[in-house]
Motif scaffolding. Structure first.
Motif, short mmCIF file in Angstrom:
data_model
loop_
_atom_site.label_atom_id
_atom_site.label_comp_id
_atom_site.label_asym_id
_atom_site.label_seq_id
_atom_site.Cartn_x
_atom_site.Cartn_y
_atom_site.Cartn_z
N TYR A 214 27.78 38.40 28.92
CA TYR A 214 28.95 37.72 28.37
C TYR A 214 30.07 38.75 28.25
O TYR A 214 29.96 39.70 27.48
N THR A 215 31.10 38.59 29.08
CA THR A 215 32.23 39.53 29.09
C THR A 215 33.47 38.79 28.60
O THR A 215 33.87 37.79 29.20
N LYS A 216 34.04 39.27 27.50
CA LYS A 216 35.07 38.52 26.77
C LYS A 216 36.33 39.34 26.57
O LYS A 216 36.27 40.50 26.16
N HIS A 217 37.48 38.73 26.89
CA HIS A 217 38.80 39.27 26.53
C HIS A 217 39.02 40.70 27.00
O HIS A 217 39.46 41.56 26.23
N TRP A 218 38.71 40.96 28.28
CA TRP A 218 39.05 42.26 28.86
C TRP A 218 40.57 42.40 28.94
O TRP A 218 41.31 41.43 28.79
N ASP A 219 41.02 43.61 29.25
CA ASP A 219 42.45 43.87 29.21
C ASP A 219 43.00 44.35 30.55
O ASP A 219 44.21 44.40 30.74
N VAL A 220 42.12 44.77 31.47
CA VAL A 220 42.56 45.21 32.80
C VAL A 220 41.86 44.33 33.85
O VAL A 220 42.51 43.63 34.62
N TYR A 221 40.54 44.37 33.87
CA TYR A 221 39.71 43.49 34.70
C TYR A 221 38.33 43.47 34.05
O TYR A 221 38.03 44.30 33.17
N ALA A 222 37.48 42.55 34.48
CA ALA A 222 36.10 42.55 33.97
C ALA A 222 35.22 43.49 34.80
O ALA A 222 34.62 44.41 34.27
N VAL A 223 35.18 43.26 36.10
CA VAL A 223 34.27 44.00 36.99
C VAL A 223 35.07 44.52 38.18
O VAL A 223 35.90 43.79 38.73
N CYS A 224 34.81 45.76 38.57
CA CYS A 224 35.54 46.35 39.71
C CYS A 224 34.58 46.90 40.75
O CYS A 224 33.66 47.65 40.44
N ALA A 225 34.81 46.50 42.00
CA ALA A 225 34.07 47.03 43.14
C ALA A 225 34.98 47.96 43.93
O ALA A 225 35.99 47.52 44.48
N SER A 226 34.61 49.23 43.96
CA SER A 226 35.38 50.19 44.73
C SER A 226 34.56 50.63 45.94
O SER A 226 33.61 49.96 46.32
N VAL A 227 34.86 51.76 46.49
CA VAL A 227 34.40 52.17 47.81
C VAL A 227 32.91 51.83 48.06
O VAL A 227 32.03 52.35 47.40
N GLU A 228 32.68 50.92 48.99
CA GLU A 228 31.35 50.52 49.49
C GLU A 228 30.44 49.88 48.45
O GLU A 228 29.26 49.65 48.70
N ALA A 229 30.96 49.57 47.26
CA ALA A 229 30.13 48.96 46.21
C ALA A 229 29.63 47.58 46.62
O ALA A 229 30.32 46.84 47.32
N GLN A 230 28.43 47.24 46.16
CA GLN A 230 27.90 45.89 46.30
C GLN A 230 27.48 45.39 44.92
O GLN A 230 26.58 45.96 44.29
N ILE A 231 28.14 44.34 44.46
CA ILE A 231 27.84 43.78 43.13
C ILE A 231 27.41 42.33 43.30
O ILE A 231 28.13 41.52 43.90
N TYR A 232 26.24 42.02 42.76
CA TYR A 232 25.74 40.65 42.76
C TYR A 232 25.88 40.12 41.34
O TYR A 232 25.13 40.53 40.44
N SER A 233 26.86 39.26 41.12
CA SER A 233 27.17 38.73 39.78
C SER A 233 26.61 37.33 39.67
O SER A 233 27.06 36.41 40.36
N GLN A 234 25.63 37.16 38.80
CA GLN A 234 24.83 35.94 38.79
C GLN A 234 24.73 35.36 37.37
O GLN A 234 24.24 36.01 36.45
N CYS A 235 25.24 34.13 37.21
CA CYS A 235 25.09 33.39 35.95
C CYS A 235 25.60 34.16 34.74
O CYS A 235 24.99 34.16 33.66
N ASN A 236 26.73 34.85 34.92
CA ASN A 236 27.40 35.52 33.81
C ASN A 236 28.48 34.61 33.22
O ASN A 236 28.92 33.66 33.86
N ILE A 237 28.92 34.93 32.00
CA ILE A 237 30.02 34.22 31.37
C ILE A 237 31.21 35.17 31.30
O ILE A 237 31.12 36.25 30.69
#
Length: 329
Positions: A214-237
């Motif tokens: 549960y990620t709430k009220h961020w101020d820049v971004y919630a999640v960041c993928a930079s150089v070659e990153a692989q993020i699997y975001s599953q059933c998050n709020i």
């Protein structure tokens, strides 16, 4: 409503060993070592946490005192250690833990608050550490990161943790020049990022599986993928405040590549609230993102909902739970 993971890990003291879900599932901590009781809140000396962490060989560290340990310098944690805060309420302040070239470490039910100084993180995992599990810890207000995972450290799970009052929350992969970080694999689940500004996480090079956070009220971004990153975001709020952009993509050039690249995020079953915008790079390589089942078979997950949000607000971070009985001693 699904069942939360780890329902039985508090049955006996060492039942938690090897029970992590995800990439940190092989972390057994100090399973085969003696109990190391911490009997003082002093920064060093007999009965201190620092002395217990530097002892050779495996050890299961428990606390006989509650209160604040003021660390004057990073506390280095050796291999095959469990730092188990169940049964007491222990807060580390001033500096944090450093997991350096170690393996098989579990940190459970601790608080980290008020770390001061350049490059001071709550838990710093680097270099070349592996099989780490951070569970049910609370983090707030450090000068650098709350958890940083860099320099080839891998096979790590962060679960049921609480993060608040902070800017750059979790950095995974420190720099585009560290191409060895392609090995990094981290699972983050059932965590509550409560108004922290950014980096939930920010990832370079590695693979991260996020689920039921549960990620709430961020101020820049919630999640960041930079150089070659692989993020699997599953059933998050993802619940937006003023800032609506959930996913960010930063382009950087790996030291051994000609062209700059950003990373990839695959979002599956995520819940976006209060105008949170996925802003995915749709159609560009989402299929190139790894699937967790390539690495582990099962994980405890449910559809994101109000009830999950409620549970995470209660169950993430330090908990007032009794210390389980140790059948080894």
């Amino acid at each position: 409503m699904g069942s939360l993971p780890y329902a039985d890990v508090d049955s006996t003291l060492r039942a938690i060993a090897g029970q992590a879900e995800g990439f940190g599932r092989f972390a057994i901590g100090g399973l085969h070592g003696p109990l190391f009781p911490v009997t003082t809140l002093a920064d060093d000396g007999p009965g201190s946490l620092r002395e217990a962490c530097r002892r050779p060989g495996p050890g299961w560290i428990v606390f006989k005192v509650s209160g604040v340990i003021q660390l004057s310098s990073y506390l280095n944690v050796g291999s095959h250690k469990t730092i188990d805060g169940r049964g007491e309420r222990v807060k580390l302040t001033g500096k944090g833990l450093r997991l350096k070239e170690c393996e098989n470490v579990i940190v459970c039910n601790m608080e980290f608050e008020g770390g001061r100084g350049h490059d001071v993180d709550g838990i710093q995992i680097k270099p070349n550490s592996k099989h780490i599990w951070i569970d049910r810890c609370s983090f707030k207000d450090y000068d650098d990161g709350l958890i940083d995972i860099t320099r080839g450290s891998t096979d790590i799970t962060v679960s049921r943790c609480y993060f608040a009052q902070h800017d750059k929350t979790m950095l995974i992969g420190a720099d585009p020049s560290h191409v060895g970080d392609r090995c990094i694999r981290v699972t983050i689940h059932h965590c509550f990022f409560d108004g922290t500004r950014q980096r939930h996480p920010r990832l370079r090079f590695g693979k991260v599986h996020l689920y039921n956070n549960y990620t709430k009220h961020w101020d820049v971004y919630a999640v960041c993928a930079s150089v070659e990153a692989q993020i699997y975001s599953q059933c998050n709020i993802y619940e937006a405040g003023k800032k609506k952009k959930t996913f960010e993509f930063y382009t950087e050039k790996a030291a051994d590549r000609e062209e700059a690249r950003s990373g990839l995020i695959r979002s599956e079953g995520d819940l976006f609230l209060d105008g949170a915008q996925p802003c995915l790079l749709t159609g560009i390589g989402e299929t190139s993102v790894f699937h967790p089942s390539e690495y582990y078979q099962t994980w405890t997950m449910e559809a994101p909902s109000d009830s999950l949000k409620h549970v995470l607000q209660i169950c993430a971070g330090w908990q007032p739970i009794p210390q389980p009985v140790d059948h080894h001693s």
